[in-house]
Design a protein around this motif. Structure first.
Motif: not given
Length: 520
Positions: A11-22
């Motif tokens: 749930g870092g920068t990459a994980g949070v942004h992927v989760a939100l967008e999908v």
């Protein structure tokens, strides 16, 4: 927990942004994170570092700087970040994930205080798409006795309320240089140790040399070209021995000597993926993990974004997250890594982008002191170096005041493959450090050193410090010459198309004065 379209590990920068967008794209998403939601960047890396550097530049006291840093990082409280995910429809699971079979992830709860097991049970998740975004972790160097002395990681150094009297920073990369400048600015006696011959060893030598000079002026002692071999406690604190025989005493050691992708324990072997220890997770340009055994995983896809891919920059993590999300949602997208900025937010700052210098590239330099802004300010020396191939810019490095801001146009130029001939014709605001780019672009294009330099050379201008702020003699005579009527002017005078009030004219001719009590 059941089945999800997408499971995100990390749930870092990459994980949070992927989760939100999908999730916003209509997918069911579970995000698994054992630490802070949002990762290290907002709490333990980029934001606290920049907050402390800004406080140091402002001359704030350490206690005030710590208060400001804690406010910026929300006191390491990630509840707002977690709530944002939940409101977007993401299922947030606190724990560590491990691949246990095809399309299956088992999540173990986070251990409690003193390693006690929490009440939450282990859960199993299934997925159609798996995203690995577990970030990276600090790497301890092989130093004898290191485990017996008080040492910080960079994260601990950026969240501690303590100000060591004597501090050794081990590692002269971006994090080490920033932390050395931070603690020196607030009064610590700082020694920076780098095993390579210069600071910022991954960048051209001139960048590290200019930064080293600035750090030394700030009071940092710099030891280059010798690695630490032994650490031990002393009655007054600790001592570090270098391989060249030098010994350094301090109260605290800060490790900024490297990081590695956090991949251990993920169960990648279940998917047929083998990654050597310390190496990054291999990916395609679409950010899909390479080497996955399709006969085991079937049609399910495995993606990666962020530090696990070996590109350790927060902005790159966000970029990769966008690529992963687009592909999961069926919008084909590929990553282009030709223009990923690399920044050091010290004073002066360092900005690098694109390729490093190599044989076959055309290279030019421009000195910031040759710009009007460089002569107007009290800033130390800086430099821009550009690299081109076949008439197109491919790389650049700059060291100077706010270089991380005014070098952004170079990133665009490299990414868009704008010809050097076009860049040489770009107009830069006067007076700014960006004029150094104009000079460098024109050198690359073979059209000279830039209009500013040419104009100054033609008129014989010198730096203001040499002129002593005096106006050239001809200008002084011109400005003090009286205005006289020209007797040769003939012809009738033109009537003024409005009335002239003599009293008003006299009023306008009077000298204007200011009352200090009224002018605020």
């Amino acid at each position: 927990m059941g089945a999800f379209d997408v499971v995100v590990l990390g749930g870092g920068t990459a994980g949070v942004h992927v989760a939100l967008e999908v999730a916003r794209g209509g997918k069911s998403v579970a995000l698994v994170e054992a630490g802070l939601i949002g990762g290290e960047s907002p709490y333990l890396a980029c934001l606290p570092s920049n907050s402390l550097l800004l406080s140091a530049a402002r001359g704030e006291a350490w206690e005030d700087a710590v208060d400001r840093r804690d406010d910026v990082t929300s006191g390491l409280d990630d509840s707002a970040a977690a709530l944002r995910l939940v409101e977007a429809g993401v299922t947030v699971i606190r724990g560590t994930g491990q691949i246990t079979g095809p399309a299956t992830v088992q999540v173990s709860p986070v251990p409690g205080v003193a390693g006690e097991s929490p009440d939450e049970p282990t859960v199993s998740l299934t997925y159609s798409d798996l995203v690995i975004a577990t970030g990276c972790e600090p790497l301890a160097p092989p130093i004898e006795g290191l485990s017996d002395i008080p040492a910080w990681t960079t994260a601990e150094g950026l969240c501690s309320p303590d100000l060591p009297r004597r501090l050794i920073v081990l590692g002269g990369g971006p994090a080490g240089c920033e932390l050395a400048q931070i603690y020196a600015a607030f009064g610590s006696q700082v020694t920076l140790v780098e095993a390579e011959p210069g600071l910022l060893p991954c960048e051209p030598a001139f960048a590290g040399e200019i930064l080293a000079a600035a750090l030394r002026r700030a009071g940092v002692e710099i030891c280059l070209g010798s690695r630490a071999t032994k650490a031990e406690r002393t009655p007054e604190g600790l001592r570090i021995a270098l391989e060249d025989g030098m010994q350094i005493d301090a109260d605290r050691l800060l490790l900024a000597s490297g990081r590695r992708p956090r991949l251990s324990g993920l169960g990648l072997d279940i998917l047929g993926v083998t990654v050597p220890p310390g190496q990054a997770l291999p990916t395609t340009t679409s950010c899909r993990v390479s080497g996955v055994d399709d006969s085991v995983n079937g049609s399910r896809r495995v993606w990666a974004a962020g530090d696990v891919t070996g590109i350790t920059h927060t902005h790159a993590s966000r970029y990769q997250a966008g690529v992963v999300a687009a592909n999961i949602l069926g919008r084909r997208r590929e990553a282009d890594y030709s223009a990923i900025p690399r920044c050091v937010f010290t004073t002066p700052s360092v900005y690098s982008v694109g390729e490093a210098p190599r044989p076959g590239l055309t290279m030019v330099q421009a000195d910031l002191r040759d710009t009007a802004r460089g002569r107007l300010g009290t800033d130390e020396a800086g430099c821009v170096e550009l690299y081109a191939e076949d008439g197109v810019l491919v790389g650049a490095v700059a060291v100077g005041p706010d270089a991380t801001a005014w070098m952004a146009e170079v990133t665009l130029a490299i990414r868009a493959k704008i010809p050097v001939a076009v860049l040489a014709d770009v107009v830069h605001a006067f007076p700014t450090h960006g004029e150094a780019l104009e000079t460098a672009f024109r050198k690359l294009a073979g059209t000279g050193g830039g209009p500013v330099v040419a104009d100054q050379e033609e008129k014989g201008f010198r730096p203001l410090s040499e002129l002593g702020m005096e106006t050239p003699e001809d200008d002084a005579l011109e400005q003090h010459r009286e205005v006289v009527a020209d007797d040769t002017v003939t012809g009738a005078r033109r009537e003024v198309p409005f009335d002239v009030d003599e009293a008003d004219a006299a009023e306008q001719a009077r000298a204007v004065g200011f009352d200090d009590d009224e002018y605020r």
